[in-house]
Design an enzyme around this catalytic site. Structure first.
Site, PDB file in Angstrom:
ATOM      1  N   ALA A   1      -7.122   4.128  -1.468  1.00 50.73           N
ATOM      2  CA  ALA A   1      -7.499   4.004  -2.876  1.00 50.73           C
ATOM      3  C   ALA A   1      -9.015   3.898  -2.941  1.00 50.73           C
ATOM      4  CB  ALA A   1      -6.844   2.769  -3.470  1.00 50.73           C
TER       5      ALA A   1
ATOM      6  N   GLU B   1       0.092   5.415   2.385  1.00 42.70           N
ATOM      7  CA  GLU B   1       1.204   5.160   1.453  1.00 42.70           C
ATOM      8  C   GLU B   1       1.612   6.435   0.721  1.00 42.70           C
ATOM      9  OE1 GLU B   1      -1.109   1.975  -0.285  1.00 42.70           O
ATOM     10  OE2 GLU B   1       0.459   0.534   0.200  1.00 42.70           O
TER      11      GLU B   1
ATOM     12  N   GLU C   1      -6.147  -2.609   4.383  1.00 39.19           N
ATOM     13  CA  GLU C   1      -6.553  -3.336   3.173  1.00 39.19           C
ATOM     14  C   GLU C   1      -6.966  -4.769   3.452  1.00 39.19           C
ATOM     15  OE1 GLU C   1      -3.843  -1.450   3.475  1.00 39.19           O
ATOM     16  OE2 GLU C   1      -3.544  -0.220   1.693  1.00 39.19           O
TER      17      GLU C   1
ATOM     18  N   GLY D   1      -3.941   3.534   0.788  1.00 34.01           N
ATOM     19  CA  GLY D   1      -3.192   4.363  -0.159  1.00 34.01           C
ATOM     20  C   GLY D   1      -2.933   5.773   0.358  1.00 34.01           C
TER      21      GLY D   1
HETATM   22  N1  CAA Z   1     -12.852   4.561  -1.271  1.00 36.48           N
HETATM   23  C1  CAA Z   1     -14.052   5.039  -1.698  1.00 36.48           C
HETATM   24  N2  CAA Z   1     -14.901   5.703  -0.899  1.00 36.48           N
HETATM   25  C2  CAA Z   1     -14.537   5.887   0.395  1.00 36.48           C
HETATM   26  C3  CAA Z   1     -13.319   5.424   0.895  1.00 36.48           C
HETATM   27  C4  CAA Z   1     -12.449   4.730   0.008  1.00 36.48           C
HETATM   28  N3  CAA Z   1     -11.234   4.280   0.384  1.00 36.48           N
HETATM   29  N4  CAA Z   1     -13.238   5.752   2.206  1.00 36.48           N
HETATM   30  C5  CAA Z   1     -14.381   6.408   2.503  1.00 36.48           C
HETATM   31  N5  CAA Z   1     -15.159   6.492   1.417  1.00 36.48           N
HETATM   32  C6  CAA Z   1     -16.489   7.116   1.296  1.00 36.48           C
HETATM   33  C7  CAA Z   1     -17.567   6.276   1.960  1.00 36.48           C
HETATM   34  O1  CAA Z   1     -18.011   5.236   1.095  1.00 36.48           O
HETATM   35  C8  CAA Z   1     -18.622   7.314   2.238  1.00 36.48           C
HETATM   36  O2  CAA Z   1     -19.317   7.574   1.037  1.00 36.48           O
HETATM   37  P1  CAA Z   1     -20.946   7.714   1.080  1.00 36.48           P
HETATM   38  O3  CAA Z   1     -21.209   8.895   1.963  1.00 36.48           O
HETATM   39  O4  CAA Z   1     -21.287   7.944  -0.356  1.00 36.48           O
HETATM   40  O5  CAA Z   1     -21.469   6.436   1.658  1.00 36.48           O
HETATM   41  C9  CAA Z   1     -17.807   8.561   2.559  1.00 36.48           C
HETATM   42  O6  CAA Z   1     -16.488   8.341   2.017  1.00 36.48           O
HETATM   43  C10 CAA Z   1     -17.664   8.798   4.046  1.00 36.48           C
HETATM   44  O7  CAA Z   1     -17.158   7.607   4.619  1.00 36.48           O
HETATM   45  P2  CAA Z   1     -17.846   6.899   5.897  1.00 36.48           P
HETATM   46  O8  CAA Z   1     -19.307   7.149   5.906  1.00 36.48           O
HETATM   47  O9  CAA Z   1     -17.382   5.483   5.928  1.00 36.48           O
HETATM   48  O10 CAA Z   1     -17.163   7.769   7.060  1.00 36.48           O
HETATM   49  P3  CAA Z   1     -16.853   7.291   8.549  1.00 36.48           P
HETATM   50  O11 CAA Z   1     -16.412   8.537   9.261  1.00 36.48           O
HETATM   51  O12 CAA Z   1     -17.978   6.513   9.111  1.00 36.48           O
HETATM   52  O13 CAA Z   1     -15.587   6.294   8.423  1.00 36.48           O
HETATM   53  C11 CAA Z   1     -13.430   5.591   7.586  1.00 36.48           C
HETATM   54  C12 CAA Z   1     -14.363   6.770   7.961  1.00 36.48           C
HETATM   55  C13 CAA Z   1     -13.060   4.807   8.859  1.00 36.48           C
HETATM   56  C14 CAA Z   1     -12.192   6.186   6.967  1.00 36.48           C
HETATM   57  C15 CAA Z   1     -14.167   4.655   6.599  1.00 36.48           C
HETATM   58  O14 CAA Z   1     -14.692   5.456   5.534  1.00 36.48           O
HETATM   59  C16 CAA Z   1     -13.287   3.607   5.986  1.00 36.48           C
HETATM   60  O15 CAA Z   1     -13.003   2.612   6.619  1.00 36.48           O
HETATM   61  N6  CAA Z   1     -12.858   3.811   4.720  1.00 36.48           N
HETATM   62  C17 CAA Z   1     -12.091   2.835   3.989  1.00 36.48           C
HETATM   63  C18 CAA Z   1     -10.643   2.814   4.450  1.00 36.48           C
HETATM   64  C19 CAA Z   1      -9.867   1.734   3.685  1.00 36.48           C
HETATM   65  O16 CAA Z   1     -10.170   0.579   3.736  1.00 36.48           O
HETATM   66  N7  CAA Z   1      -8.823   2.175   2.948  1.00 36.48           N
HETATM   67  C20 CAA Z   1      -7.986   1.281   2.171  1.00 36.48           C
HETATM   68  C21 CAA Z   1      -8.464   1.275   0.733  1.00 36.48           C
HETATM   69  S1  CAA Z   1      -7.615   0.040  -0.266  1.00 36.48           S
HETATM   70  C22 CAA Z   1      -6.133   0.747  -0.648  1.00 36.48           C
HETATM   71  O17 CAA Z   1      -5.850   1.861  -0.304  1.00 36.48           O
HETATM   72  C23 CAA Z   1      -5.209  -0.131  -1.494  1.00 36.48           C
HETATM   73  C24 CAA Z   1      -3.798   0.412  -1.579  1.00 36.48           C
HETATM   74  O18 CAA Z   1      -2.900  -0.077  -0.975  1.00 36.48           O
HETATM   75  C25 CAA Z   1      -3.493   1.531  -2.475  1.00 36.48           C
END
Ligand code: CAA
Length: 258
Positions: free
Chosen positions: A65, A112, A132, A109
């Site tokens: 998400a 999911e 999360e 998400g």
């Molecule tokens: N939401 C918004 N933006 C996201 C995102 C997310 N879930 N995941 C990645 N991005 C964005 C980053 O902010 C980044 O944007 P910028 O270039 O503008 O800074 C871009 O995508 C590229 O990401 P990274 O630079 O972080 O890329 P990476 O290769 O270094 O890492 C990753 C990749 C490990 C997937 C890392 O991006 C990450 O940990 N993302 C978050 C994953 C996460 O926590 N997901 C759960 C979200 S909560 C949820 O989903 C609730 C639910 O149950 C529905």
């Protein structure tokens, strides 16, 4: 509805939806999910479509998400709007099979969403997880419910509590994904599976989907009874007559979805 966050194509009888927010690793915001729901329901009501594929990019199916969008939500914001499930429900209404073709990250998400599909074909680059907890929250679109059913309680607890990622090989061993393919063959393999499904009798395919899904919702005895009723129903279709006649006559069946 004009789509800004997904790309939609049709290949023969297969509808393909590609999540397309590359700069945010396909993070799932309300707009994307509304578009996805709209595209899914359109394919579902299109008589020319027999199967649907949802995919992402090489780097990410979806990284979860959209964290930026939800960071400042309050309890009242999410509770009153029914956040996440509000516009995530459409996928569960789809009666035709939906395949998730997953390469790269399928996190939160994203994992999911993949689990809401009927089965997952994974590239060898796929990584699944429910991270999360690292954000001070928890899975909110079925992660704590569908993951234990797919991979066992122990592995689901491990993934949800530690936030570690599971690679494609582990996901296949655990039963989350149905098959793994080389990343450059992912779409080809998913399309082959989808075209095979779309070549069958659509009403029978829908009955099979309904029956397998029933296994998650009921007891074994009730499920067997449900399956028996649907099995009997297939004998009311022209396609069952055609399928069995074709076998006996040693030719390919020509199903008419009747
Ligand atoms: N939401 C918004 N933006 C996201 C995102 C997310 N879930 N995941 C990645 N991005 C964005 C980053 O902010 C980044 O944007 P910028 O270039 O503008 O800074 C871009 O995508 C590229 O990401 P990274 O630079 O972080 O890329 P990476 O290769 O270094 O890492 C990753 C990749 C490990 C997937 C890392 O991006 C990450 O940990 N993302 C978050 C994953 C996460 O926590 N997901 C759960 C979200 S909560 C949820 O989903 C609730 C639910 O149950 C529905």
């Amino acid at each position: 509805m004009a789509y800004e966050n997904i790309l939609v194509e049709t290949h023969e009888k297969v509808g393909v939806i590609q999540l397309n927010r590359p700069k945010a690793l396909n993070a799932l915001n309300d707009q994307l999910m509304d578009e996805l729901g709209d595209a899914l329901l359109k394919f579902d009501s299109d008589d020319n479509i027999g199967c649907i594929v949802i995919t992402g990019s090489e780097k990410a199916f979806a990284a979860g998400a959209d964290i930026g969008a939800m960071a400042n939500y309050t309890f009242m914001d999410v509770y009153k709007s029914g956040y996440i499930t509000r516009n995530w429900e459409q996928i569960r209404q789809v009666r035709k099979p939906v395949i998730a073709a997953v390469a790269g990250y399928a996190l939160g998400g994203g994992c999911e969403l993949a689990m809401m599909c009927d089965f997952i074909i994974a590239a060898d680059t796929a990584k699944f997880g429910q991270p999360e907890v690292k954000l001070g929250t928890m899975p909110g679109a079925g992660g704590t419910q569908r993951l234990p059913r797919a991979v066992s309680k122990s592995k689901a607890m491990d993934l949800c509590l530690t936030a570690r990622m599971m690679d494609a090989a582990e996901a296949e061993r655990a039963g989350l994904v149905s098959r793994i393919v080389a990343a450059d063959k992912l779409i080809e393999e998913a399309m082959r599976a989808a075209k095979t499904i779309a070549s069958m009798s659509l009403p029978v395919i829908m009955m099979i989907k309904e029956s397998v899904n029933r296994a998650y919702e009921t007891t074994l005895a009730e499920g067997i009874q449900y399956e028996r009723r649907l099995f009997h129903s297939t004998f009311a279709t022209e396609d069952q007559k055609e399928g069995m006649a074709a076998f006996i006559e040693k030719r390919l069946p020509s199903f008419r979805n009747n």
